[in-house]
Motif scaffolding. Sequence first.
Motif, PDB file in Angstrom:
ATOM      1  N   LEU A  22       0.847  -1.196   0.000  1.00  0.00           N
ATOM      2  CA  LEU A  22       0.000   0.000   0.000  1.00  0.00           C
ATOM      3  C   LEU A  22       0.882   1.246   0.000  1.00  0.00           C
ATOM      4  N   VAL A  23       0.573   2.194  -0.885  1.00  0.00           N
ATOM      5  CA  VAL A  23       1.268   3.476  -0.940  1.00  0.00           C
ATOM      6  C   VAL A  23       0.318   4.573  -0.476  1.00  0.00           C
ATOM      7  N   LEU A  24       0.792   5.449   0.423  1.00  0.00           N
ATOM      8  CA  LEU A  24       0.021   6.584   0.918  1.00  0.00           C
ATOM      9  C   LEU A  24       0.563   7.861   0.277  1.00  0.00           C
ATOM     10  N   ALA A  85       0.479  -2.518  -6.106  1.00  0.00           N
ATOM     11  CA  ALA A  85       0.096  -2.033  -4.783  1.00  0.00           C
ATOM     12  C   ALA A  85      -1.285  -1.413  -4.841  1.00  0.00           C
ATOM     13  N   ALA A  86      -1.917  -1.313  -3.682  1.00  0.00           N
ATOM     14  CA  ALA A  86      -3.073  -0.440  -3.529  1.00  0.00           C
ATOM     15  C   ALA A  86      -2.542   0.957  -3.236  1.00  0.00           C
ATOM     16  N   VAL A  87      -3.403   1.978  -3.390  1.00  0.00           N
ATOM     17  CA  VAL A  87      -2.950   3.349  -3.183  1.00  0.00           C
ATOM     18  C   VAL A  87      -4.055   4.165  -2.527  1.00  0.00           C
ATOM     19  N   TYR A  88      -3.638   4.999  -1.573  1.00  0.00           N
ATOM     20  CA  TYR A  88      -4.530   5.942  -0.894  1.00  0.00           C
ATOM     21  C   TYR A  88      -3.978   7.338  -1.086  1.00  0.00           C
ATOM     22  N   GLY A  89      -4.824   8.268  -1.528  1.00  0.00           N
ATOM     23  CA  GLY A  89      -4.404   9.647  -1.674  1.00  0.00           C
ATOM     24  C   GLY A  89      -5.337  10.567  -0.926  1.00  0.00           C
TER      25      GLY A  89
END
Length: 256
Positions: A22-24, A85-89
């Motif tokens: 996961l990338v923030l 990856a999943a990603v949250y912004g």
Amino acid sequence: MHVTSADGTAIAYDRVGRGAPLVLVPGALCDRNALRPLADELAGSFDVISYDRRGRGDSGDSTAYVVQREVEDIAALVQALGGGAAVYGHSSGAGLTAIAAGSGLPFSRVVLHEPPYGSDDVDSSEDGAQVLSLLADGQNREAVELFLVMAGMPTAEALEFAGSPGVAELAPTLAYDFAVMDHGARGGGLPAELLAGISQPTLVLAGTASPPFMVDAAHRAVKLLSAGTLTELPDQGHVVAPELLAPVLRTFLSPR
């Protein structure tokens, strides 16, 4: 730790936890420390990267800013996580996340937390030009104050935040956030074509106590996504406590 982006820029990041990658992606005036508490909350379920966007913190920068370079930075981070990856912004970081997702980066799932798209009948270019003018004159604190008031923060809170340690040093990167939010729609409006091109399952988040234009943007954005879901966070504003936000993300992002 650092990765090297496609143009040779070093991008600094922290990595915690074990599990699905996961990338923030942080928003305006934030370095990797802003999302590190959320990373720590998620570390029991995910292999999480929080990072300094270029021009911030311990990351480098290039001589001429182009939005695509920031997409390449995220691509380098995803590669460090194994190639997917999943990603949250969050905020303008959500705007950048949408651009990265629409460009075809190998995201499994996408979370857009209050991307600050403006109304279609309102052009924020003039306000943005005022902020950029203050930055050009070296008035970083004043630029931050104006930007925050534009974003819906009460004046007293904007004045206090603008005086916080390290904020003025991040102010020049506001120009990058304006470029991100103008990508695909002049004046920071809703980039309909860009959003329609995102194919991954996408969660759009909005706090019911956030500025009305951000809540409205979330409702409009989710209608354009091919696999979008909207979740409203009751009584929450633009910044949500990690212990409240993490369970929502864990439910959506956990492998099924």
